[in-house]
Motif scaffolding. Structure first.
Motif, short mmCIF file in Angstrom:
data_model
loop_
_atom_site.label_atom_id
_atom_site.label_comp_id
_atom_site.label_asym_id
_atom_site.label_seq_id
_atom_site.Cartn_x
_atom_site.Cartn_y
_atom_site.Cartn_z
N CYS A 165 11.11 5.72 8.29
CA CYS A 165 11.40 6.10 6.95
C CYS A 165 12.84 6.48 6.75
O CYS A 165 13.28 6.68 5.59
N HIS A 166 13.35 7.28 7.88
CA HIS A 166 14.68 7.86 7.75
C HIS A 166 15.75 6.68 7.68
O HIS A 166 16.79 7.53 7.25
N CYS A 210 9.82 5.25 -2.61
CA CYS A 210 8.30 5.14 -1.73
C CYS A 210 7.40 6.24 -1.86
O CYS A 210 7.93 7.29 -1.00
N PRO A 211 6.32 6.42 -2.52
CA PRO A 211 5.50 7.51 -2.46
C PRO A 211 4.75 7.60 -1.20
O PRO A 211 4.39 8.84 -0.94
N ARG A 239 0.87 -1.16 -0.02
CA ARG A 239 -0.11 -0.03 0.08
C ARG A 239 0.89 1.35 0.07
O ARG A 239 0.75 2.07 -0.79
N ARG A 240 1.86 1.18 0.88
CA ARG A 240 2.81 2.44 1.08
C ARG A 240 3.66 2.71 -0.30
O ARG A 240 3.91 3.67 -0.62
N LEU A 241 3.93 1.51 -1.03
CA LEU A 241 4.84 1.73 -1.84
C LEU A 241 3.99 2.10 -3.14
O LEU A 241 4.41 2.35 -4.48
#
Length: 203
Positions: A189-190, A198-199, A141-143
């Motif tokens: 994410c960092h 990754c959007p 989903r996140r990608l």
DNA sequence: AACTCGGGGCA
DNA sequence: TGCCCAGAGTT
């Protein structure tokens, strides 16, 4: 997708299932137990359980009240006990004592849905299968590969984007990535090795 | 689509 | 104390 898988392979060169099993029947039991819990708890319980019982015949003869205390500790013990006994009985009476190796037959077993059936196909039998669990769903989903939270739809999308020979590997890479970086609550994410692709990344 | 099962782990 | 975890079945 291929670039993402390449980066994840570099990050997790040893990615594979963490469930411990010695045969497909033990894998089936471990996978049924693995719902909504952690693999470590499942391994502990499975190890103790198979010190006492090993075959579909032995599990099929148990009553829920006998089995429930033995699998207590990984949650949902009534459902899982009923599933294990029912699946063992069906394996014994309908499939000749052998765990079936087709999606249709696997999903007839009580307690076995699409995710568990795909794990059996891929991990158990080395056949094409791509299991979409909560990790795979969330990461997809996140990608941006999945536009909704329907796991069957996500499975079809991923299968269309990934060569069939890599379905199993991709499944485990997404899971390992979901545990290490792409957690549901506070994703890292960092530190994420594929954040730039990754959007859905958070800043 | 929402609800239920469920103990262990962790913030 | 509250919330989540390698889901599946029922309503």
């Amino acid at each position: 997708m291929s670039a993402i898988l390449k980066d994840l392979k570099r990050e997790f060169p040893e990615a594979e299932t963490r469930l411990q099993f010695r045969n497909v029947f033990e894998l089936l039991i471990a996978t049924i137990l693995s719902a909504q819990t952690t693999d470590e708890q499942v391994n502990t319980i499975t190890r103790a359980l198979f010190k006492q019982y090993n075959t579909p015949q032995e599990f099929a003869g148990l009553s829920p009240l006998e089995l429930e205390p033995l699998i207590n500790g990984c949650g949902l013990f009534r459902n899982k006990a009923r599933s294990i006994i029912g699946a063992s009985q069906m394996i014994l009476e309908r499939f000749g004592g052998q765990v079936p190796d087709s999606m249709e037959e696997l999903m007839e077993l009580p307690g076995v849905g699409r995710k568990t059936a795909n794990v059996m196909l891929n991990v158990g039998f080395g056949k094409p299968g791509l299991a979409v669990d909560t990790h795979v769903q969330r990461v997809s989903r996140r990608l941006g590969f999945a536009e909704n939270d329907n796991p069957e739809h996500t499975e079809l999308i991923l299968k269309s984007l990934i060569p069939v020979r890599q379905w199993g590997r991709a499944h485990h890479l997404f899971i390992w990535h979901g545990r290490a970086y792409c957690q549901a609550k506070k994703p890292k994410c960092h530190e994420c090795p594929i954040a730039k692709r990754c959007p859905g990344r958070q800043t």
